[in-house]
Write a protein that holds these residues in place. Sequence first.
Motif, short mmCIF file in Angstrom:
data_model
loop_
_atom_site.label_atom_id
_atom_site.label_comp_id
_atom_site.label_asym_id
_atom_site.label_seq_id
_atom_site.Cartn_x
_atom_site.Cartn_y
_atom_site.Cartn_z
N PRO A 132 45.45 25.77 -27.74
CA PRO A 132 44.35 26.58 -28.27
C PRO A 132 44.45 28.07 -27.94
O PRO A 132 43.91 28.90 -28.67
N ASP A 133 45.18 28.44 -26.89
CA ASP A 133 45.38 29.86 -26.56
C ASP A 133 46.14 30.59 -27.67
O ASP A 133 46.08 31.82 -27.76
N ASP A 136 43.97 31.37 -33.70
CA ASP A 136 42.95 32.38 -33.95
C ASP A 136 41.58 31.71 -34.08
O ASP A 136 41.45 30.50 -33.90
N SER A 137 40.57 32.48 -34.41
CA SER A 137 39.20 31.96 -34.46
C SER A 137 39.01 30.89 -35.54
O SER A 137 38.08 30.09 -35.47
N GLU A 138 39.88 30.88 -36.56
CA GLU A 138 39.78 29.89 -37.63
C GLU A 138 40.66 28.67 -37.38
O GLU A 138 40.73 27.77 -38.21
N GLY A 139 41.36 28.63 -36.24
CA GLY A 139 42.21 27.50 -35.91
C GLY A 139 43.62 27.60 -36.44
O GLY A 139 44.39 26.64 -36.36
N ASN A 140 44.01 28.75 -36.98
CA ASN A 140 45.37 28.95 -37.48
C ASN A 140 46.25 29.52 -36.38
O ASN A 140 45.79 30.34 -35.57
N GLU A 142 48.53 31.90 -34.33
CA GLU A 142 48.74 33.35 -34.33
C GLU A 142 50.23 33.63 -34.45
O GLU A 142 51.06 32.81 -34.08
#
Length: 172
Positions: A132-133, A136-140, A142
């Motif tokens: 999860p680190d 991004d905020s949408e779960g895609n 980075e």
Amino acid sequence: METSKLTFELQEIPDGKSERDVSLSEGDLELDDEITLKEGNVHVNFFRTNHFIEVDFTVDVDTELICDRSLKPFVRHLNGSYHVLFEPDNVEDTESEKGAVRQIPPEDLVLDIEKEVRDTIMLEIPVRKIHPDYLDSEGNPEDFETKHYGPEPDEDEMIDPRWAELKKLKNT
């Protein structure tokens, strides 16, 4: 002989509809070398007649996965469902993404759904296991940061010498 929490004795399954909840903890289900079951619940619905036993179950578990990018472990919540039809007659075992048909061997007095539960969990594991680190905020995922070690190359070194020769020809 130790029986699995996901093995049910036939005489204990009543006619008609019934249901059971099975709590799973670490060590109850062997998944994979890099995937560990932490805890979870399996909700099992039975429908028994004289001719077959229908089993629908929903899996709701927490697993520990290893990140493909950083190799850091992280916990991922997974859920899925599956349908199995057990028949006492001679039937060919068939299987699809949503369900299966299995024969109840005459010498067996139990239904074992451990394999189906394990497979349902394994099918819910994402192809790319990203911590999860790194989302991004949408779960895609980075983008990677690229790092260059050593002295920075100057612009002349970065240009392919063949392109430099072509540029000379263009300017003349």
